[in-house]
Design an enzyme around this catalytic site. Structure first.
Site, PDB file in Angstrom:
ATOM      1  N   GLY A 127      -4.264  -1.865   6.239  1.00 13.73           N
ATOM      2  CA  GLY A 127      -3.595  -3.134   5.118  1.00 13.73           C
ATOM      3  C   GLY A 127      -4.421  -4.175   5.601  1.00 13.73           C
ATOM      4  O   GLY A 127      -4.560  -4.410   4.265  1.00 13.73           O
ATOM      5  N   ARG A 128      -4.555  -3.872   6.430  1.00 17.25           N
ATOM      6  CA  ARG A 128      -4.994  -5.129   6.640  1.00 17.25           C
ATOM      7  C   ARG A 128      -6.634  -5.226   6.778  1.00 17.25           C
ATOM      8  O   ARG A 128      -6.934  -5.995   7.311  1.00 17.25           O
ATOM      9  CB  ARG A 128      -4.738  -5.393   8.670  1.00 17.25           C
ATOM     10  CG  ARG A 128      -5.285  -4.230   9.351  1.00 17.25           C
ATOM     11  CD  ARG A 128      -5.230  -4.502  10.936  1.00 17.25           C
ATOM     12  NE  ARG A 128      -5.252  -3.372  11.505  1.00 17.25           N
ATOM     13  CZ  ARG A 128      -4.987  -2.554  11.665  1.00 17.25           C
ATOM     14  NH1 ARG A 128      -3.095  -1.712  11.037  1.00 17.25           N
ATOM     15  NH2 ARG A 128      -4.576  -1.048  12.176  1.00 17.25           N
ATOM     16  N   LYS A 184       0.934  -0.795  -0.159  1.00 19.42           N
ATOM     17  CA  LYS A 184      -0.465   0.068   0.352  1.00 19.42           C
ATOM     18  C   LYS A 184       0.547   1.401   0.029  1.00 19.42           C
ATOM     19  O   LYS A 184       0.648   2.215  -0.477  1.00 19.42           O
ATOM     20  CB  LYS A 184      -0.502  -0.149   1.205  1.00 19.42           C
ATOM     21  CG  LYS A 184      -1.612   1.749   1.424  1.00 19.42           C
ATOM     22  CD  LYS A 184      -2.167   1.532   2.476  1.00 19.42           C
ATOM     23  CE  LYS A 184      -3.703   2.445   2.720  1.00 19.42           C
ATOM     24  NZ  LYS A 184      -4.137   2.385   4.058  1.00 19.42           N
ATOM     25  N   HIS A 238      -2.832 -31.482  20.210  1.00 21.27           N
ATOM     26  CA  HIS A 238      -1.734 -32.538  20.420  1.00 21.27           C
ATOM     27  C   HIS A 238      -0.357 -31.204  20.263  1.00 21.27           C
ATOM     28  O   HIS A 238       0.503 -31.644  20.618  1.00 21.27           O
ATOM     29  CB  HIS A 238      -1.503 -33.567  19.461  1.00 21.27           C
ATOM     30  CG  HIS A 238      -1.829 -34.345  19.075  1.00 21.27           C
ATOM     31  ND1 HIS A 238      -2.404 -35.520  19.227  1.00 21.27           N
ATOM     32  CD2 HIS A 238      -3.295 -33.890  18.255  1.00 21.27           C
ATOM     33  CE1 HIS A 238      -3.483 -36.516  18.631  1.00 21.27           C
ATOM     34  NE2 HIS A 238      -3.839 -35.229  18.168  1.00 21.27           N
ATOM     35  N   GLU A 241      10.977  -4.645   3.148  1.00 21.05           N
ATOM     36  CA  GLU A 241      11.026  -6.403   2.707  1.00 21.05           C
ATOM     37  C   GLU A 241      10.107  -6.369   1.573  1.00 21.05           C
ATOM     38  O   GLU A 241      11.343  -7.150   0.940  1.00 21.05           O
ATOM     39  CB  GLU A 241       9.855  -6.888   4.206  1.00 21.05           C
ATOM     40  CG  GLU A 241      10.625  -6.641   5.725  1.00 21.05           C
ATOM     41  CD  GLU A 241       9.989  -5.699   6.064  1.00 21.05           C
ATOM     42  OE1 GLU A 241       9.298  -4.858   5.734  1.00 21.05           O
ATOM     43  OE2 GLU A 241       9.382  -6.371   7.782  1.00 21.05           O
ATOM     44  N   LYS A 269      11.062  -0.052  12.548  1.00 21.98           N
ATOM     45  CA  LYS A 269      11.055   0.428  11.395  1.00 21.98           C
ATOM     46  C   LYS A 269      12.202   1.778  11.714  1.00 21.98           C
ATOM     47  O   LYS A 269      13.190   1.524  11.089  1.00 21.98           O
ATOM     48  CB  LYS A 269      10.104   0.456  10.791  1.00 21.98           C
ATOM     49  CG  LYS A 269       9.336  -0.112  10.079  1.00 21.98           C
ATOM     50  CD  LYS A 269       7.673   0.229   9.192  1.00 21.98           C
ATOM     51  CE  LYS A 269       6.891  -1.221   8.979  1.00 21.98           C
ATOM     52  NZ  LYS A 269       5.282  -0.382   7.915  1.00 21.98           N
ATOM     53  N   GLU A 297      -2.305  -5.761  15.700  1.00 27.49           N
ATOM     54  CA  GLU A 297      -2.627  -4.279  15.047  1.00 27.49           C
ATOM     55  C   GLU A 297      -3.918  -3.710  15.128  1.00 27.49           C
ATOM     56  O   GLU A 297      -3.187  -2.147  15.621  1.00 27.49           O
ATOM     57  CB  GLU A 297      -2.478  -4.467  13.538  1.00 27.49           C
ATOM     58  CG  GLU A 297      -0.953  -3.643  13.077  1.00 27.49           C
ATOM     59  CD  GLU A 297      -0.386  -4.057  11.832  1.00 27.49           C
ATOM     60  OE1 GLU A 297      -0.985  -3.354  10.593  1.00 27.49           O
ATOM     61  OE2 GLU A 297       0.509  -4.412  11.467  1.00 27.49           O
TER      62      GLU A 297
HETATM   63  O1  F6P Z   1       2.576  -4.037  10.133  1.00 31.24           O
HETATM   64  C1  F6P Z   1       2.488  -2.161   9.852  1.00 31.24           C
HETATM   65  C2  F6P Z   1       1.901  -2.650   8.272  1.00 31.24           C
HETATM   66  O2  F6P Z   1       2.528  -1.149   7.872  1.00 31.24           O
HETATM   67  C3  F6P Z   1       0.528  -3.382   8.237  1.00 31.24           C
HETATM   68  O3  F6P Z   1      -0.105  -1.929   8.891  1.00 31.24           O
HETATM   69  C4  F6P Z   1       0.339  -3.335   6.687  1.00 31.24           C
HETATM   70  O4  F6P Z   1      -0.432  -4.191   6.411  1.00 31.24           O
HETATM   71  C5  F6P Z   1       2.242  -3.994   6.106  1.00 31.24           C
HETATM   72  O5  F6P Z   1       2.941  -3.150   7.165  1.00 31.24           O
HETATM   73  C6  F6P Z   1       2.770  -4.073   5.410  1.00 31.24           C
HETATM   74  O6  F6P Z   1       2.354  -2.624   4.539  1.00 31.24           O
HETATM   75  P1  F6P Z   1       2.384  -2.117   2.996  1.00 31.24           P
HETATM   76  O7  F6P Z   1       1.831  -3.073   2.269  1.00 31.24           O
HETATM   77  O8  F6P Z   1       2.385  -0.708   3.227  1.00 31.24           O
HETATM   78  O9  F6P Z   1       3.651  -2.454   2.033  1.00 31.24           O
END
Ligand code: F6P
Length: 527
Positions: free
Chosen positions: A243-244, A184, A360, A190, A488, A329
Site C-alpha cells: 500500500g505505501r 487495496k 518557528h 474508514e 483494528k 510502517e
Molecule cells: O495502515 C495499515 C494499512 O494497511 C496501510 O498499509 C495501507 O496503506 C492502509 O492501511 C490502507 O489499506 P487499503 O489500501 O487496503 O485500504
C-alpha cells in the site's frame, strides 16, 4: 516454512556489525568534508554525516555480510522478499520502462478513462476516499503540482470522523462529482464507511446512477463489484504492490484527473532513473545505500530516536506524512525476518514540516535540545515562481539552519557576540551560556534542480530504496505491517459494545477502557 526463513543471524551477532559500530563511534562529522552524490538528477549531500575510511570499509563489509546484493536483486526481479506474507514487493515494475503486460494494460485503462473524462469535461469535482498508502501519495502529488494546473476541485476524505467526509462533500454538486475510492484490500473500515456516505449523498441528490460517478482502485475487484462498482470503473492493484508503495499505480487516478496523466508518467520516469542508479551504482556512490547507512549510524549507533524531515518547499508539505508512513510502517519493528529480537534500535520516529515554518515551531529543540535529531533538508534550486527574493530567503534559511546545526556556537563566540552588542560584561558572562549551540548535529541536504514530476519521482524512490537497505541491514521485513492489525481487531469489538450490539466485557478491558466504553455507550444508545 523453513524455505521462507532468511539464513541470516540477528544483527547483534554479526561480527561485521561490531566493526561497523566501532568505526561509526570513532568517525566524525567534519566541516571540511564535501560528499555529494548525483543520482537520477538529484544531489544528495551527506557531508554533514559521520564519515571515515574505516566507516566506509566496514559499511561495505556489513552490506556483504547481510547479503545486500542478493536481496536487492530479489526485490528488483520481483521475487518473494515479503517473507511473512509470501509476496514480492515489485513496485519498481510499476515504473519500469517495459512493464509486464498486465501493468501496461491497467495503465492504458486508466489513461483512457482520464482522456474520456477530460474530453467530455466530465466531473468538475473529485472526492478521493482512501487512507494511508491509498491516500498520502495522492495528496502529496496533487499538492505538489495541482494548484497551478487543475481545472477540477479535488477533495480528500480519509478519517472515519464524520467531519472528514462531510467537509469533503460540502458545497459540491453531486451530479458533477466523481468519487474515487482507493483501497487495496477493500476492507478498510474508514474507506468503506466514507464511500457509503458518498453514495448516499449522490442518491439523496437524485443522481440516477450513483455508481456511474464512482471509480475504484483495488486488488479485490470481486468485493468492489459486490459493493456496486461498475467493472469498467474498477482499476486493478496487485498483491505484490505494498500500500505505501502504490502511488505508481492507478491509486494515483485522482492525481491524473487533477493534474494530468503526464505527471504520473513523469514521476515513474524519475523513479525508474533512481531504480537504475540503485541497481548499478557502487556502494560508496549509491545514494540510497549511503542515506541508509548514515541513518543506521544515527539511529543504531548514536541513539538518535527520530529523524526530522525538513522540505524547504511549501508544495511538499505532504511529503512528511508520506515518508512517515513509508519509513515507520516499514521499519517500526523489533524482530527480524526470523522473528528473533534484533537487539539494536531500529526504525526512528519520522516527523517534520516544511521550512521555514519549522524554524518557528521546533528548530529551537533541534539546535539546543538535549539530544536533537538528524535532519533531512530538501530544497529545489529553481523557485518555480516569480519572486526571486522569496526564493533567495528560502535557500538562505535552509543552508543557514543546516550550517548552525553543524558548526554550533561556542561559549567564547557567544560571549564575544554579547560584548560586541553592548551587553555589560557580567550579564554577558551569564547570557552567553544561554546562546551556546552544541553543533555537530548531523544532516543531509537533498537538492532537486527544480520540482518536477521527474524529480519528485526520483526523490520518493530514493527513500523507498533507503528503507529497503535499512531493512536488509537490520534484518527487518519492510513490506509487512502486522502491528496495525491488532488495534483494528480491538476497535471492531469496542464498536459492537458502543453500538449496544454486545454487552461491555469487563473481563476483557482494562478499567479505564471499560469505564469509557460504558460512558460512551450510554451516550450512543441514549442510555
Ligand atoms: O495502515 C495499515 C494499512 O494497511 C496501510 O498499509 C495501507 O496503506 C492502509 O492501511 C490502507 O489499506 P487499503 O489500501 O487496503 O485500504
Amino acid at each position: 516454512m523453513s524455505e521462507l526463513l532468511v539464513e541470516m543471524p540477528p544483527l547483534r551477532e554479526c561480527a561485521e556489525w561490531q566493526e561497523f559500530n566501532a568505526a561509526a563511534k570513532a568517525a566524525q562529522v567534519r566541516a571540511s568534508d564535501l560528499r555529494i552524490i548525483n543520482a537520477a538528477g538529484l544531489y544528495i549531500d551527506i557531508s554533514a554525516q559521520r564519515h571515515s575510511f574505516a566507516l566506509m570499509e566496514t559499511g561495505q563489509a556489513l552490506l556483504q555480510a547481510r547479503r545486500f546484493d542478493a536481496m536487492r536483486s530479489d526485490m528488483l526481479q520481483g521475487r518473494v522478499v515479503n517473507v511473512s506474507e509470501e509476496r514480492a514487493a515489485w513496485h519498481t515494475m510499476l515504473r519500469a520502462p517495459c512493464p509486464v503486460d498486465e501493468v501496461v494494460a491497467e495503465r492504458h485503462r486508466m489513461n483512457e478513462f482520464v482522456r474520456n473524462a477530460d474530453s467530455e469535461r466530465r466531473w468538475r469535482n473529485i472526492v478521493h476516499i482512501g487512507i494511508g498508502g491509498s491516500d498520502w501519495g495522492v495528496r502529496l502529488t496533487v499538492a505538489a503540482f495541482g494548484y497551478a494546473r487543475t481545472w477540477r476541485t479535488v477533495r480528500f476524505a480519509a478519517n472515519i470522523d464524520g467531519h472528514a467526509i462531510e467537509g469533503a462533500l460540502s458545497g459540491l454538486d453531486p451530479h458533477d462529482t466523481l468519487i474515487v475510492l482507493a483501497s487495496k484490500s477493500f476492507t478498510t473500515a474508514e474507506t468503506l464507511h466514507n464511500g457509503e456516505r458518498a453514495m448516499e449523498w449522490m442518491r439523496q441528490a437524485g443522481v440516477a446512477d450513483p455508481y456511474a460517478n464512482l471509480a475504484v482502485i483495488t486488488s479485490r475487484p470481486d468485493l468492489a463489484q459486490k459493493w456496486g462498482a461498475k467493472s469498467s470503473h474498477i482499476f486493478k492493484l496487485w498483491d505484490w504492490v505494498g500500500g505505501r508503495f502504490s502511488l505508481w499505480s492507478s491509486v494515483s487516478l485522482t492525481t491524473a484527473l487533477a493534474v494530468g496523466a503526464d505527471v504520473i508518467a513523469g514521476m515513474q520516469a524519475g523513479a525508474a532513473a533512481m531504480d537504475d542508479h540503485f541497481a548499478s551504482a557502487p556502494y560508496i556512490d549509491n545514494a540510497p545505500v549511503q542515506l541508509a547507512m548514515a541513518g543506521i549510524v544515527n539511529r543504531s549507533v548514536l541513539g538518535y530516536g527520530s529523524l526530522n524531515i525538513a522540505p524547504y518547499d511549501f508544495r511538499l508539505g505532504n511529503l512528511v506524512p508520506y515518508l512517515q508512513q513509508l519509513e515507520m510502517e516499514s521499519l517500526g519493528k523489533s524482530v527480524d525476518f526470523n522473528g528473533e529480537p534484533i537487539g539494536v534500535p531500529t526504525g526512528p520516529a519520522v516527523w517534520g514540516m516544511p521550512g521555514t515554518d519549522a524554524q518557528h515551531t521546533f528548530f529551537q529543540w533541534l539546535h539546543q535540545g538535549t539530544e536533537g535529531a538528524p535532519v533531512d533538508f530538501i530544497v529545489c534550486q529553481e523557485a518555480g515562481h516569480h519572486w526571486p527574493e522569496h526564493h533567495c530567503g528560502l535557500l538562505a534559511n535552509c543552508l543557514a539552519q543546516r550550517e548552525a546545526l553543524l558548526k554550533g556556537k561556542t561559549y567564547d563566540e557567544a560571549y564575544k557576540e554579547c560584548l560586541e552588542s553592548g551587553i555589560p560584561e557580567e550579564k554577558a558572562q551569564w547570557l552567553a551560556k544561554h546562546r551556546v549551540h552544541p553543533g555537530g548535529r548531523p544532516s543531509t541536504l537533498v537538492v532537486l534542480p527544480k520540482l518536477s514530476p521527474y524529480t519528485l519521482g526520483a526523490l520518493i524512490a530514493l527513500y523507498e530504496h533507503k528503507v529497503f537497505v535499512q531493512g536488509v541491514i537490520w534484518g527487518i521485513n519492510p513490506f509487512d505491517q502486522w502491528g496495525v492489525e491488532y488495534g483494528k481487531v480491538l476497535a471492531r469489538g469496542i464498536t459492537e459494545e458502543l453500538s449496544g450490539r454486545k454487552q461491555v466485557d469487563h473481563e476483557k478491558h482494562d478499567a479505564s477502557t471499560a469505564h469509557w466504553v460504558r460512558k460512551f455507550a450510554r451516550g450512543m444508545c441514549g442510555g
